[in-house]
Design a protein around this motif. Sequence first.
Motif, mmCIF file in Angstrom:
data_model
loop_
_atom_site.group_PDB
_atom_site.id
_atom_site.type_symbol
_atom_site.label_atom_id
_atom_site.label_comp_id
_atom_site.label_asym_id
_atom_site.label_seq_id
_atom_site.Cartn_x
_atom_site.Cartn_y
_atom_site.Cartn_z
ATOM 1 N N ARG A 154 0.841 -1.219 0.000
ATOM 2 C CA ARG A 154 0.000 0.000 0.000
ATOM 3 C C ARG A 154 0.870 1.262 0.000
ATOM 4 O O ARG A 154 0.598 2.212 -0.736
ATOM 5 N N TRP B 184 2.465 1.776 -3.435
ATOM 6 C CA TRP B 184 1.487 2.358 -4.364
ATOM 7 C C TRP B 184 1.363 3.862 -4.124
ATOM 8 O O TRP B 184 1.431 4.654 -5.069
ATOM 9 N N ARG C 107 4.576 5.851 -5.125
ATOM 10 C CA ARG C 107 4.741 5.969 -6.577
ATOM 11 C C ARG C 107 3.715 6.906 -7.188
ATOM 12 O O ARG C 107 4.022 7.697 -8.064
ATOM 13 N N ARG C 108 2.467 6.779 -6.738
ATOM 14 C CA ARG C 108 1.423 7.665 -7.267
ATOM 15 C C ARG C 108 1.730 9.125 -6.925
ATOM 16 O O ARG C 108 1.525 10.005 -7.746
ATOM 17 N N THR D 156 3.803 2.359 -11.949
ATOM 18 C CA THR D 156 3.279 1.332 -11.043
ATOM 19 C C THR D 156 3.152 -0.014 -11.779
ATOM 20 O O THR D 156 2.489 -0.930 -11.294
ATOM 21 N N LEU E 172 3.617 -3.245 -10.016
ATOM 22 C CA LEU E 172 2.665 -3.469 -8.925
ATOM 23 C C LEU E 172 1.319 -3.969 -9.461
ATOM 24 O O LEU E 172 0.373 -4.139 -8.695
ATOM 25 N N ALA E 173 1.237 -4.220 -10.749
ATOM 26 C CA ALA E 173 -0.029 -4.590 -11.389
ATOM 27 C C ALA E 173 -0.695 -5.811 -10.748
ATOM 28 O O ALA E 173 -1.922 -5.894 -10.713
ATOM 29 N N THR F 85 -3.244 -4.767 -7.497
ATOM 30 C CA THR F 85 -4.157 -3.628 -7.634
ATOM 31 C C THR F 85 -5.127 -3.509 -6.462
ATOM 32 O O THR F 85 -5.639 -2.419 -6.200
ATOM 33 N N GLN F 86 -5.377 -4.602 -5.747
ATOM 34 C CA GLN F 86 -6.270 -4.540 -4.594
ATOM 35 C C GLN F 86 -5.701 -3.649 -3.485
ATOM 36 O O GLN F 86 -6.433 -3.223 -2.597
ATOM 37 N N ASP G 244 -4.055 -0.742 -4.270
ATOM 38 C CA ASP G 244 -3.916 0.592 -4.865
ATOM 39 C C ASP G 244 -4.833 1.581 -4.158
ATOM 40 O O ASP G 244 -6.048 1.410 -4.161
ATOM 41 N N GLY H 10 -5.534 4.483 -5.118
ATOM 42 C CA GLY H 10 -6.143 5.381 -6.092
ATOM 43 C C GLY H 10 -5.204 6.525 -6.420
ATOM 44 O O GLY H 10 -4.102 6.616 -5.888
#
Length: 180
Positions: free
Chosen positions: A144, A147, A150-151, A157, A160-161, A164-165, A167, A169
């Motif tokens: 988490r 994610w 990076r965002r 990302t 990290l694909a 995605t659970q 992520d 947002g």
Amino acid sequence: MNSSAAGADPQVVLDVIEAAANDLGLAATRPGPDLVSITLPGTRKLSTECALQVGRHGVSIRAFVARNPDENREGVYRWLLERNLKLYGVAFSVDSLGDIYLTGRVALDSVTTAEVDRILGSVADAADSSFNTILELGFAESIRREWAWRRSRGESTANLAAFTQFDPGPADVGPSSGDA
């Protein structure tokens, strides 16, 4: 090259292991006189280094899978123990630091090219197919944070694909027009 470890001579066993790895197109090195190290490719865990150490009576197998989980250790270790029921020739183990390995042992006279192939396949499959689950169970908060970090910086990302659970947002890049 012989397909068996004729007479269980340790040098012949080392040669059989190395030849089997070469036949499979795998990189094998001899970092020690009784040790063969083989790099196994993967998709989730990009590579797994597997060490096969030849002793007087058997070959010990050891491959690092993941470091000590940051969280939910009991859940991770329970999952690994349940997974052990489905493995061939190796089992998940933890060292004194809690790091996760695949380990096993094969009698010298059981070492054949086919058996090396089966063991290496078991290690590669178990390490690769278990890797994301280990990360999900034992490193969720770290994923988490990765994610979010990076965002917040507009970083890729892509790797990290599979997670995605976790992520959070899109990153908040500043005040909206309605903020004063």
